[in-house]
Motif scaffolding. Structure first.
Motif, PDB file in Angstrom:
ATOM      1  N   ILE A  33      25.231  47.387 -16.283  1.00  0.00           N
ATOM      2  CA  ILE A  33      24.149  46.406 -16.344  1.00  0.00           C
ATOM      3  C   ILE A  33      22.859  47.123 -16.734  1.00  0.00           C
ATOM      4  CG2 ILE A  33      22.816  44.649 -15.106  1.00  0.00           C
ATOM      5  CD1 ILE A  33      25.749  43.950 -15.096  1.00  0.00           C
ATOM      6  N   TYR A  34      22.202  46.612 -17.760  1.00  0.00           N
ATOM      7  CA  TYR A  34      20.912  47.134 -18.185  1.00  0.00           C
ATOM      8  C   TYR A  34      19.888  46.011 -18.069  1.00  0.00           C
ATOM      9  CZ  TYR A  34      17.182  48.831 -21.222  1.00  0.00           C
ATOM     10  OH  TYR A  34      15.961  49.207 -21.730  1.00  0.00           O
ATOM     11  N   ARG A  35      18.805  46.269 -17.352  1.00  0.00           N
ATOM     12  CA  ARG A  35      17.720  45.290 -17.197  1.00  0.00           C
ATOM     13  C   ARG A  35      16.724  45.538 -18.320  1.00  0.00           C
ATOM     14  NH1 ARG A  35      17.527  41.261 -14.050  1.00  0.00           N
ATOM     15  NH2 ARG A  35      15.447  41.676 -13.310  1.00  0.00           N
ATOM     16  N   CYS A  36      16.747  44.693 -19.320  1.00  0.00           N
ATOM     17  CA  CYS A  36      15.972  44.882 -20.543  1.00  0.00           C
ATOM     18  C   CYS A  36      14.626  44.165 -20.462  1.00  0.00           C
ATOM     19  CB  CYS A  36      16.765  44.371 -21.736  1.00  0.00           C
ATOM     20  SG  CYS A  36      15.966  44.676 -23.314  1.00  0.00           S
ATOM     21  N   PRO A  37      13.530  44.915 -20.551  1.00  0.00           N
ATOM     22  CA  PRO A  37      12.218  44.262 -20.537  1.00  0.00           C
ATOM     23  C   PRO A  37      11.954  43.531 -21.851  1.00  0.00           C
ATOM     24  CG  PRO A  37      11.974  46.621 -20.883  1.00  0.00           C
ATOM     25  CD  PRO A  37      13.441  46.367 -20.646  1.00  0.00           C
ATOM     26  N   LEU A  38      11.259  42.408 -21.778  1.00  0.00           N
ATOM     27  CA  LEU A  38      10.852  41.669 -22.970  1.00  0.00           C
ATOM     28  C   LEU A  38       9.409  42.067 -23.282  1.00  0.00           C
ATOM     29  CD1 LEU A  38      12.288  38.144 -22.098  1.00  0.00           C
ATOM     30  CD2 LEU A  38      13.431  40.082 -23.165  1.00  0.00           C
ATOM     31  N   HIS A  62       7.882  37.424 -18.570  1.00  0.00           N
ATOM     32  CA  HIS A  62       7.546  38.749 -18.046  1.00  0.00           C
ATOM     33  C   HIS A  62       8.690  39.408 -17.288  1.00  0.00           C
ATOM     34  CE1 HIS A  62       3.433  38.458 -19.366  1.00  0.00           C
ATOM     35  NE2 HIS A  62       3.365  37.238 -18.860  1.00  0.00           N
ATOM     36  N   THR A  63       9.730  38.670 -16.971  1.00  0.00           N
ATOM     37  CA  THR A  63      10.858  39.261 -16.251  1.00  0.00           C
ATOM     38  C   THR A  63      11.926  39.745 -17.234  1.00  0.00           C
ATOM     39  OG1 THR A  63      11.902  37.099 -16.009  1.00  0.00           O
ATOM     40  CG2 THR A  63      10.505  37.855 -14.189  1.00  0.00           C
ATOM     41  N   PRO A  64      12.619  40.824 -16.890  1.00  0.00           N
ATOM     42  CA  PRO A  64      13.658  41.352 -17.787  1.00  0.00           C
ATOM     43  C   PRO A  64      14.847  40.401 -17.912  1.00  0.00           C
ATOM     44  CG  PRO A  64      13.115  42.932 -16.044  1.00  0.00           C
ATOM     45  CD  PRO A  64      12.447  41.646 -15.708  1.00  0.00           C
ATOM     46  N   VAL A  65      15.634  40.615 -18.945  1.00  0.00           N
ATOM     47  CA  VAL A  65      16.894  39.907 -19.137  1.00  0.00           C
ATOM     48  C   VAL A  65      18.010  40.920 -18.873  1.00  0.00           C
ATOM     49  CG1 VAL A  65      17.072  40.380 -21.634  1.00  0.00           C
ATOM     50  CG2 VAL A  65      18.108  38.319 -20.686  1.00  0.00           C
ATOM     51  N   TYR A 122      28.989  43.061 -25.298  1.00  0.00           N
ATOM     52  CA  TYR A 122      27.770  42.790 -24.537  1.00  0.00           C
ATOM     53  C   TYR A 122      27.609  41.295 -24.303  1.00  0.00           C
ATOM     54  CZ  TYR A 122      26.420  46.864 -27.500  1.00  0.00           C
ATOM     55  OH  TYR A 122      26.372  48.024 -28.213  1.00  0.00           O
ATOM     56  N   GLU A 123      26.920  40.978 -23.216  1.00  0.00           N
ATOM     57  CA  GLU A 123      26.379  39.645 -22.986  1.00  0.00           C
ATOM     58  C   GLU A 123      24.932  39.824 -22.560  1.00  0.00           C
ATOM     59  OE1 GLU A 123      28.778  37.528 -20.131  1.00  0.00           O
ATOM     60  OE2 GLU A 123      30.056  36.732 -21.726  1.00  0.00           O
ATOM     61  N   VAL A 124      24.031  39.175 -23.278  1.00  0.00           N
ATOM     62  CA  VAL A 124      22.623  39.142 -22.904  1.00  0.00           C
ATOM     63  C   VAL A 124      22.453  37.834 -22.157  1.00  0.00           C
ATOM     64  CG1 VAL A 124      20.239  39.142 -23.726  1.00  0.00           C
ATOM     65  CG2 VAL A 124      21.996  40.447 -24.976  1.00  0.00           C
ATOM     66  N   LYS A 125      22.047  37.922 -20.869  1.00  0.00           N
ATOM     67  CA  LYS A 125      22.134  36.713 -20.050  1.00  0.00           C
ATOM     68  C   LYS A 125      21.227  36.727 -18.840  1.00  0.00           C
ATOM     69  CE  LYS A 125      26.069  37.264 -17.263  1.00  0.00           C
ATOM     70  NZ  LYS A 125      27.492  37.149 -17.106  1.00  0.00           N
ATOM     71  N   ASP A 126      21.097  35.567 -18.234  1.00  0.00           N
ATOM     72  CA  ASP A 126      20.490  35.347 -16.923  1.00  0.00           C
ATOM     73  C   ASP A 126      21.540  34.598 -16.116  1.00  0.00           C
ATOM     74  OD1 ASP A 126      17.850  36.374 -17.312  1.00  0.00           O
ATOM     75  OD2 ASP A 126      17.330  34.560 -18.417  1.00  0.00           O
ATOM     76  N   GLY A 127      22.134  35.231 -15.146  1.00  0.00           N
ATOM     77  CA  GLY A 127      23.178  34.571 -14.368  1.00  0.00           C
ATOM     78  C   GLY A 127      24.300  34.090 -15.264  1.00  0.00           C
ATOM     79  N   ASP A 128      24.550  32.770 -15.262  1.00  0.00           N
ATOM     80  CA  ASP A 128      25.605  32.190 -16.099  1.00  0.00           C
ATOM     81  C   ASP A 128      25.103  31.744 -17.479  1.00  0.00           C
ATOM     82  OD1 ASP A 128      27.475  32.565 -14.126  1.00  0.00           O
ATOM     83  OD2 ASP A 128      27.216  30.559 -13.269  1.00  0.00           O
ATOM     84  N   GLN A 129      23.812  31.834 -17.715  1.00  0.00           N
ATOM     85  CA  GLN A 129      23.241  31.404 -19.001  1.00  0.00           C
ATOM     86  C   GLN A 129      23.279  32.569 -19.989  1.00  0.00           C
ATOM     87  OE1 GLN A 129      19.882  28.829 -18.799  1.00  0.00           O
ATOM     88  NE2 GLN A 129      18.952  29.746 -20.591  1.00  0.00           N
ATOM     89  N   VAL A 130      24.119  32.447 -21.015  1.00  0.00           N
ATOM     90  CA  VAL A 130      24.297  33.511 -22.007  1.00  0.00           C
ATOM     91  C   VAL A 130      23.477  33.187 -23.251  1.00  0.00           C
ATOM     92  CG1 VAL A 130      25.972  34.706 -23.472  1.00  0.00           C
ATOM     93  CG2 VAL A 130      26.604  34.042 -21.144  1.00  0.00           C
ATOM     94  N   TYR A 131      22.664  34.147 -23.681  1.00  0.00           N
ATOM     95  CA  TYR A 131      21.851  33.989 -24.889  1.00  0.00           C
ATOM     96  C   TYR A 131      22.569  34.572 -26.106  1.00  0.00           C
ATOM     97  CZ  TYR A 131      18.303  33.216 -21.341  1.00  0.00           C
ATOM     98  OH  TYR A 131      17.620  32.740 -20.261  1.00  0.00           O
TER      99      TYR A 131
END
Length: 147
Positions: A4-9, A65-68, A86-95
């Motif tokens: 898991i990588y917490r990616c800053p925006l 302001h929060t990471p993805v 990879y999955e770029v996501k927030d919980g179950d929401q996949v971007y």
């Protein structure tokens, strides 16, 4: 297991509509890949190059302001390449869902090389159990062709 990588925006990641620009996702994947491969405890030390990217954009990511989260895991290990998914996501929401084929590379000799046993063991830690069987058979098949 997944990394898991917490990616800053960043502000510069936005397009005119306030969404993260699609091209920026390649950089996000690169950041996650570097975080995975070059860590103090485990290092893919001899170098590698990207052979291919595939990206499926599922929904827009609005700048905030929060990471993805970027989840990364290994889906195939061959004799001279491996695939990260990879999955770029927030919980179950996949971007974004994406994959990258990576080739180990000898920069001194300027040519591709085989995956070392140490690297293979490290990569196997990040394969899903059901995908691990497929990954091993791909490596065996690749080695048989090379022999």
């Amino acid at each position: 297991m997944r990394h898991i990588y917490r990616c800053p925006l960043r502000w510069a990641d936005m397009d005119a509509y306030g969404h993260v620009n699609n091209v920026v996702f390649l950089r996000y994947l690169e950041e996650a890949r570097i975080d995975f491969l070059f860590r103090p405890d485990k290092d893919f030390q001899q170098g590698s190059v990207v052979a291919r990217h595939e990206i499926d954009y599922k929904r827009q990511l609005v700048h905030r302001h929060t990471p993805v989260d970027i989840e990364l895991w290994v889906t195939e290990i061959r004799a001279a390449s491996f695939t990260l998914t990879y999955e770029v996501k927030d919980g179950d929401q996949v971007y974004v869902r994406a994959s990258t084929v990576i080739v180990p590379f000898d920069f001194e000799a300027q040519r591709p090389r085989r995956i070392t046993q140490e690297e293979r063991e490290f990569l196997k830690e990040y394969t899903d159990d059901d995908e691990n069987d497929d990954a091993d058979s791909g490596a065996d098949q690749d080695e048989a062709v090379a022999a």
